[in-house]
Scaffold this motif. Structure first.
Motif, PDB file in Angstrom:
ATOM      1  N   GLY A  48      68.349  31.406  56.336  1.00  0.00           N
ATOM      2  CA  GLY A  48      68.495  31.779  57.793  1.00  0.00           C
ATOM      3  C   GLY A  48      68.121  33.236  58.285  1.00  0.00           C
ATOM      4  O   GLY A  48      68.015  34.072  57.585  1.00  0.00           O
ATOM      5  N   LEU A  49      67.747  33.058  59.665  1.00  0.00           N
ATOM      6  CA  LEU A  49      67.403  34.035  60.233  1.00  0.00           C
ATOM      7  C   LEU A  49      68.129  34.591  61.477  1.00  0.00           C
ATOM      8  O   LEU A  49      68.455  33.730  62.084  1.00  0.00           O
ATOM      9  N   LEU A  50      68.469  35.852  61.733  1.00  0.00           N
ATOM     10  CA  LEU A  50      69.219  36.230  62.844  1.00  0.00           C
ATOM     11  C   LEU A  50      68.504  36.266  63.888  1.00  0.00           C
ATOM     12  O   LEU A  50      69.384  36.593  65.162  1.00  0.00           O
ATOM     13  N   SER A  51      67.127  36.135  64.122  1.00  0.00           N
ATOM     14  CA  SER A  51      66.328  36.292  65.048  1.00  0.00           C
ATOM     15  C   SER A  51      66.673  35.168  66.348  1.00  0.00           C
ATOM     16  O   SER A  51      65.882  35.243  67.431  1.00  0.00           O
ATOM     17  N   GLY A  52      67.356  34.130  66.195  1.00  0.00           N
ATOM     18  CA  GLY A  52      67.771  33.238  67.236  1.00  0.00           C
ATOM     19  C   GLY A  52      69.117  33.131  67.819  1.00  0.00           C
ATOM     20  O   GLY A  52      69.104  32.555  68.720  1.00  0.00           O
ATOM     21  N   GLY A  53      69.881  34.267  67.266  1.00  0.00           N
ATOM     22  CA  GLY A  53      70.982  34.588  68.099  1.00  0.00           C
ATOM     23  C   GLY A  53      72.320  34.091  67.303  1.00  0.00           C
ATOM     24  O   GLY A  53      73.511  34.197  67.557  1.00  0.00           O
ATOM     25  N   TYR A  54      72.210  33.126  66.370  1.00  0.00           N
ATOM     26  CA  TYR A  54      73.427  32.967  65.387  1.00  0.00           C
ATOM     27  C   TYR A  54      73.731  33.845  64.706  1.00  0.00           C
ATOM     28  O   TYR A  54      72.878  34.877  64.002  1.00  0.00           O
ATOM     29  N   GLY A  55      75.173  34.117  63.955  1.00  0.00           N
ATOM     30  CA  GLY A  55      75.475  34.990  63.375  1.00  0.00           C
ATOM     31  C   GLY A  55      75.398  34.802  61.814  1.00  0.00           C
ATOM     32  O   GLY A  55      75.339  33.542  61.341  1.00  0.00           O
ATOM     33  N   ARG A  56      75.236  35.661  60.962  1.00  0.00           N
ATOM     34  CA  ARG A  56      75.130  35.615  59.460  1.00  0.00           C
ATOM     35  C   ARG A  56      76.180  34.772  58.939  1.00  0.00           C
ATOM     36  O   ARG A  56      75.950  33.926  58.162  1.00  0.00           O
ATOM     37  N   GLU A  57      77.602  34.952  59.407  1.00  0.00           N
ATOM     38  CA  GLU A  57      78.640  34.070  58.923  1.00  0.00           C
ATOM     39  C   GLU A  57      78.414  32.524  59.129  1.00  0.00           C
ATOM     40  O   GLU A  57      78.783  31.831  58.482  1.00  0.00           O
ATOM     41  N   GLU A  58      78.177  32.277  60.375  1.00  0.00           N
ATOM     42  CA  GLU A  58      77.671  30.975  60.978  1.00  0.00           C
ATOM     43  C   GLU A  58      76.568  30.262  59.976  1.00  0.00           C
ATOM     44  O   GLU A  58      76.674  29.061  59.430  1.00  0.00           O
ATOM     45  N   LEU A  59      75.500  31.300  59.824  1.00  0.00           N
ATOM     46  CA  LEU A  59      74.457  30.464  58.912  1.00  0.00           C
ATOM     47  C   LEU A  59      75.057  30.149  57.530  1.00  0.00           C
ATOM     48  O   LEU A  59      74.601  29.294  56.851  1.00  0.00           O
ATOM     49  N   LEU A  72      71.159  30.072  51.965  1.00  0.00           N
ATOM     50  CA  LEU A  72      71.089  30.687  50.337  1.00  0.00           C
ATOM     51  C   LEU A  72      70.904  32.128  50.714  1.00  0.00           C
ATOM     52  O   LEU A  72      71.747  32.969  50.178  1.00  0.00           O
ATOM     53  N   ARG A  73      70.275  32.557  51.961  1.00  0.00           N
ATOM     54  CA  ARG A  73      69.980  34.040  52.269  1.00  0.00           C
ATOM     55  C   ARG A  73      70.027  34.060  53.685  1.00  0.00           C
ATOM     56  O   ARG A  73      69.474  32.996  54.378  1.00  0.00           O
ATOM     57  N   VAL A  74      70.155  35.200  54.266  1.00  0.00           N
ATOM     58  CA  VAL A  74      70.141  35.460  55.687  1.00  0.00           C
ATOM     59  C   VAL A  74      69.233  36.453  55.839  1.00  0.00           C
ATOM     60  O   VAL A  74      69.812  37.668  55.185  1.00  0.00           O
ATOM     61  N   TYR A  75      68.255  36.848  56.707  1.00  0.00           N
ATOM     62  CA  TYR A  75      67.474  37.832  56.746  1.00  0.00           C
ATOM     63  C   TYR A  75      67.439  38.019  58.548  1.00  0.00           C
ATOM     64  O   TYR A  75      67.607  37.152  59.244  1.00  0.00           O
ATOM     65  N   ASP A  96      64.977  38.877  60.488  1.00  0.00           N
ATOM     66  CA  ASP A  96      63.495  38.027  61.122  1.00  0.00           C
ATOM     67  C   ASP A  96      62.458  37.968  60.362  1.00  0.00           C
ATOM     68  O   ASP A  96      62.739  38.122  58.932  1.00  0.00           O
ATOM     69  N   PRO A  97      61.416  37.426  60.544  1.00  0.00           N
ATOM     70  CA  PRO A  97      60.428  36.974  59.483  1.00  0.00           C
ATOM     71  C   PRO A  97      59.860  38.366  58.856  1.00  0.00           C
ATOM     72  O   PRO A  97      59.290  38.273  57.766  1.00  0.00           O
ATOM     73  N   ALA A  98      59.891  39.467  59.586  1.00  0.00           N
ATOM     74  CA  ALA A  98      59.341  40.673  58.915  1.00  0.00           C
ATOM     75  C   ALA A  98      60.323  41.026  57.753  1.00  0.00           C
ATOM     76  O   ALA A  98      59.823  41.479  56.723  1.00  0.00           O
ATOM     77  N   ASP A  99      61.624  40.570  58.075  1.00  0.00           N
ATOM     78  CA  ASP A  99      62.785  41.210  56.873  1.00  0.00           C
ATOM     79  C   ASP A  99      62.635  40.078  56.004  1.00  0.00           C
ATOM     80  O   ASP A  99      62.697  40.473  54.644  1.00  0.00           O
ATOM     81  N   LEU A 100      62.193  39.031  56.073  1.00  0.00           N
ATOM     82  CA  LEU A 100      61.927  37.832  55.281  1.00  0.00           C
ATOM     83  C   LEU A 100      60.904  38.201  54.101  1.00  0.00           C
ATOM     84  O   LEU A 100      60.728  38.205  52.984  1.00  0.00           O
ATOM     85  N   LEU A 101      59.848  38.554  54.608  1.00  0.00           N
ATOM     86  CA  LEU A 101      58.518  38.962  54.204  1.00  0.00           C
ATOM     87  C   LEU A 101      58.849  40.144  53.253  1.00  0.00           C
ATOM     88  O   LEU A 101      58.225  40.187  52.199  1.00  0.00           O
TER      89      LEU A 101
END
Length: 231
Positions: free
Chosen positions: A186-197, A203-206, A208-213
């Motif tokens: 999951g990425l937080l860059s669309g507005g959903y929260g970490r716990e929701e995802l 499996l993991r939450v970052y 945005d794409p830069a953080d995932l990279l």
């Protein structure tokens, strides 16, 4: 060894477009005298059009038929195109795709958006659907939270879906990933929260794409991490 592949959502995952979609849907709904709060619209971005209509029926006291759905979709697309200049790649999105390509990691884009709006986002991202695997809502029977988009993307890549990593910003992406036995990130860059995802089996939450990279070695194949250290 079977290597991982990446299947990306588009809106809110690779391009900063969620709120443009929200505003476009808000305008389309108002054109039919349907009053729905912007925050409620945001919660539905990423699901299929049919499910979106079902959700609307639960929240408004009036019938919605197929003809109205078609009008709403057309007005949403028209409004979205007017906001297209504000659609830009999310931080690190282009770099992430370039890194995966350099590493030889297969990747595809699978979006619930139809090509009439997805085309705007792909151009902003610099992705040519004739050169890369891109699956839109027009090309599958059901959209998210059904897994059809990701299953079709994996099929076109020629990779097993159960070795794919689905990257998305919404609970609909994570639910679709779980239904096809892919790993959800999951990425937080669309507005959903970490716990929701996380509750939707991410499996993991970052951020945005830069953080995932920056943390790609946490989710990609160990063979890749060993051969392509990210520092």
């Amino acid at each position: 060894m079977v290597r991982n592949s990446f299947l990306f959502d588009l809106d809110g995952t690779l391009v900063d477009s969620v709120y443009q979609h929200v505003l476009a849907w808000h305008e389309a709904l108002r054109s039919e005298d349907i009053a729905l709060s912007i925050w409620r619209i945001h919660r539905k971005i990423g699901m299929s059009g049919g499910l979106f209509a079902d959700q609307l029926l639960r929240e408004i006291d009036r019938p919605i038929d197929a003809t109205m759905i078609q009008r709403l979709r057309a007005r949403h697309a028209e409004a979205y195109h007017r906001l297209a200049d504000d659609v830009v790649p999310l931080p690190g999105a282009r770099e992430l795709l370039e890194t995966l390509t350099t590493m030889g990691v297969p990747w595809a884009i699978a979006t619930s958006g139809r090509i009439e709006t997805a085309g705007v986002n792909l151009r902003a991202l610099g992705v040519d659907p004739d050169q890369n695997v891109v699956v839109t809502r027009d090309q599958v029977r059901f959209a998210k939270p059904d897994p059809d988009l990701f299953v079709e993307a994996a099929r076109r890549l020629g990779v097993p879906i159960d070795h794919a990593i689905v990257v998305g910003d919404s609970v609909w992406d994570m639910l679709a990933a779980a239904r096809c036995r892919a790993l959800g990130v999951g990425l937080l860059s669309g507005g959903y929260g970490r716990e929701e995802l996380e509750r939707s089996w991410a499996l993991r939450v970052y951020d945005d794409p830069a953080d995932l990279l920056h943390h790609l070695d946490e989710v990609s194949s160990r063979a890749y991490a060993a051969d392509h250290p990210l520092g």
